[in-house]
Scaffold this active site. Structure first.
Site, PDB file in Angstrom:
ATOM      1  N   ASP A 235       0.830  -1.208   0.000  1.00 64.95           N
ATOM      2  CA  ASP A 235       0.000   0.000   0.000  1.00 64.95           C
ATOM      3  C   ASP A 235       0.863   1.255   0.000  1.00 64.95           C
ATOM      4  O   ASP A 235       0.632   2.187  -0.764  1.00 64.95           O
ATOM      5  CB  ASP A 235      -0.930   0.029   1.219  1.00 64.95           C
ATOM      6  CG  ASP A 235      -2.119  -0.901   1.081  1.00 64.95           C
ATOM      7  OD1 ASP A 235      -2.374  -1.396  -0.037  1.00 64.95           O
ATOM      8  OD2 ASP A 235      -2.803  -1.120   2.097  1.00 64.95           O
TER       9      ASP A 235
ATOM     10  N   ASP B  56      12.157  14.135  11.662  1.00 66.13           N
ATOM     11  CA  ASP B  56      12.071  12.723  12.031  1.00 66.13           C
ATOM     12  C   ASP B  56      12.067  11.716  10.889  1.00 66.13           C
ATOM     13  O   ASP B  56      11.609  10.590  11.063  1.00 66.13           O
ATOM     14  CB  ASP B  56      10.818  12.479  12.890  1.00 66.13           C
ATOM     15  CG  ASP B  56      10.789  13.307  14.155  1.00 66.13           C
ATOM     16  OD1 ASP B  56      11.866  13.718  14.614  1.00 66.13           O
ATOM     17  OD2 ASP B  56       9.692  13.543  14.687  1.00 66.13           O
TER      18      ASP B  56
ATOM     19  N   HIS C 205      11.122   7.625  11.518  1.00 68.50           N
ATOM     20  CA  HIS C 205       9.947   6.947  10.979  1.00 68.50           C
ATOM     21  C   HIS C 205      10.287   6.038   9.808  1.00 68.50           C
ATOM     22  O   HIS C 205       9.755   4.931   9.696  1.00 68.50           O
ATOM     23  CB  HIS C 205       8.890   7.968  10.568  1.00 68.50           C
ATOM     24  CG  HIS C 205       8.411   8.770  11.729  1.00 68.50           C
ATOM     25  ND1 HIS C 205       7.430   8.335  12.572  1.00 68.50           N
ATOM     26  CD2 HIS C 205       8.818   9.974  12.189  1.00 68.50           C
ATOM     27  CE1 HIS C 205       7.238   9.231  13.521  1.00 68.50           C
ATOM     28  NE2 HIS C 205       8.062  10.242  13.310  1.00 68.50           N
TER      29      HIS C 205
ATOM     30  N   LEU D 237      23.900  12.290   2.924  1.00 65.69           N
ATOM     31  CA  LEU D 237      23.712  11.966   4.342  1.00 65.69           C
ATOM     32  C   LEU D 237      22.841  12.996   5.066  1.00 65.69           C
ATOM     33  O   LEU D 237      23.202  13.509   6.127  1.00 65.69           O
ATOM     34  CB  LEU D 237      25.066  11.840   5.053  1.00 65.69           C
ATOM     35  CG  LEU D 237      26.008  10.758   4.542  1.00 65.69           C
ATOM     36  CD1 LEU D 237      27.321  10.785   5.301  1.00 65.69           C
ATOM     37  CD2 LEU D 237      25.377   9.368   4.634  1.00 65.69           C
ATOM     38  N   ARG D 238      21.674  13.280   4.534  1.00 60.78           N
ATOM     39  CA  ARG D 238      20.802  14.361   5.011  1.00 60.78           C
ATOM     40  C   ARG D 238      20.721  14.484   6.536  1.00 60.78           C
ATOM     41  O   ARG D 238      20.896  15.554   7.088  1.00 60.78           O
ATOM     42  CB  ARG D 238      19.386  14.178   4.482  1.00 60.78           C
ATOM     43  CG  ARG D 238      18.427  15.280   4.942  1.00 60.78           C
ATOM     44  CD  ARG D 238      16.965  14.940   4.742  1.00 60.78           C
ATOM     45  NE  ARG D 238      16.599  14.465   3.447  1.00 60.78           N
ATOM     46  CZ  ARG D 238      16.208  15.229   2.429  1.00 60.78           C
ATOM     47  NH1 ARG D 238      16.148  16.539   2.570  1.00 60.78           N
ATOM     48  NH2 ARG D 238      15.880  14.687   1.284  1.00 60.78           N
TER      49      ARG D 238
ATOM     50  N   ASN E 293      17.503  19.164  17.386  1.00 62.77           N
ATOM     51  CA  ASN E 293      17.289  18.152  18.420  1.00 62.77           C
ATOM     52  C   ASN E 293      17.514  16.761  17.866  1.00 62.77           C
ATOM     53  O   ASN E 293      17.561  16.566  16.658  1.00 62.77           O
ATOM     54  CB  ASN E 293      15.877  18.282  19.001  1.00 62.77           C
ATOM     55  CG  ASN E 293      14.819  17.766  18.052  1.00 62.77           C
ATOM     56  OD1 ASN E 293      14.671  16.560  17.891  1.00 62.77           O
ATOM     57  ND2 ASN E 293      14.090  18.655  17.419  1.00 62.77           N
TER      58      ASN E 293
ATOM     59  N   GLU F  40      15.910  13.622  19.767  1.00 59.87           N
ATOM     60  CA  GLU F  40      15.319  13.083  20.984  1.00 59.87           C
ATOM     61  C   GLU F  40      15.207  11.563  21.034  1.00 59.87           C
ATOM     62  O   GLU F  40      14.897  11.012  22.065  1.00 59.87           O
ATOM     63  CB  GLU F  40      13.951  13.723  21.235  1.00 59.87           C
ATOM     64  CG  GLU F  40      12.842  13.240  20.328  1.00 59.87           C
ATOM     65  CD  GLU F  40      12.808  13.863  18.939  1.00 59.87           C
ATOM     66  OE1 GLU F  40      11.957  13.447  18.157  1.00 59.87           O
ATOM     67  OE2 GLU F  40      13.625  14.732  18.631  1.00 59.87           O
TER      68      GLU F  40
ATOM     69  N   GLU G 295      15.780   5.238  17.735  1.00 60.36           N
ATOM     70  CA  GLU G 295      15.181   5.138  16.402  1.00 60.36           C
ATOM     71  C   GLU G 295      16.198   5.433  15.307  1.00 60.36           C
ATOM     72  O   GLU G 295      16.127   4.868  14.222  1.00 60.36           O
ATOM     73  CB  GLU G 295      13.964   6.061  16.294  1.00 60.36           C
ATOM     74  CG  GLU G 295      12.772   5.517  17.066  1.00 60.36           C
ATOM     75  CD  GLU G 295      11.565   6.412  16.986  1.00 60.36           C
ATOM     76  OE1 GLU G 295      10.517   5.911  16.547  1.00 60.36           O
ATOM     77  OE2 GLU G 295      11.667   7.605  17.347  1.00 60.36           O
TER      78      GLU G 295
END
Length: 178
Positions: free
Chosen positions: A29, A66, A70, A116-117, A139, A141, A145
């Site tokens: 999807d 992020d 993610h 390498l963003r 940041n 945090e 992740e």
């Protein structure tokens, strides 16, 4: 995704295959475009040179926050599928590698995404804020992740036979953990 190898290790192939099928359906999807208002998708925004997942959360689309947090979950899920289904990995690999490049483009000649963003080699870790617009600076945090993203790149590279991606993941992993 993490339950799949556990089910495999204990010989519960029915559960393994069920979770693989569910995960492939969800990933298909995201990785395939369907013109409706219900199906999630990724799209490339040429103006800001980024891949955006929609629906977007946590300012991923407006501030580019992020992405490595993610998108690491997508890469790890894809790598888990690749461990059991090489054909799926071959079919969807281009999309997985676009996601990797969005976060950590390893090819300096590729102008679609910055080199390498998210990683700041001088600071020795990634930054979560895309625009660095926080009043007290940028940041980071959730280092766990960021490490998950790096581990996912290692696993994707290993499962698809791409040493350069394994090495990229190792560099990201070692830099973040050090």
């Amino acid at each position: 995704a993490q339950l799949i190898p556990i089910a495999d290790q204990v010989g519960h192939t029915v559960a393994r295959d069920h979770w693989l099928a569910m995960l492939k359906s969800d990933m298909n999807d995201w990785f395939s475009y369907v013109c409706d208002d219900q199906t999630p998708l990724f799209y490339y925004d040429e103006t800001i040179g980024t891949l955006i997942g929609f629906p977007a959360d946590f300012d991923m689309n407006s501030r580019l926050d992020d992405h490595h947090f993610h998108y690491g979950y997508f890469v790890m899920a894809a790598a888990m599928i690749a461990q059991y289904d090489a054909q799926w990995a071959a079919d969807m690999g281009g999309m997985v590698e676009l996601i990797i490049k969005d976060v950590a483009n390893h090819d300096r000649a590729d102008t679609q995404f910055p080199f390498l963003r998210c990683l700041d080699p001088y600071a020795g870790h990634s930054w979560a804020g895309g625009w660095a617009s926080f009043w007290d600076g940028n940041n980071h945090e959730s280092t766990s992740e960021a490490i998950n993203f790096a581990a996912a790149v290692i696993k994707w590279g290993a499962e698809t036979g791409q040493a350069h991606l394994e090495e990229l993941g190792m560099y990201l992993y070692l830099t973040e953990t050090n």
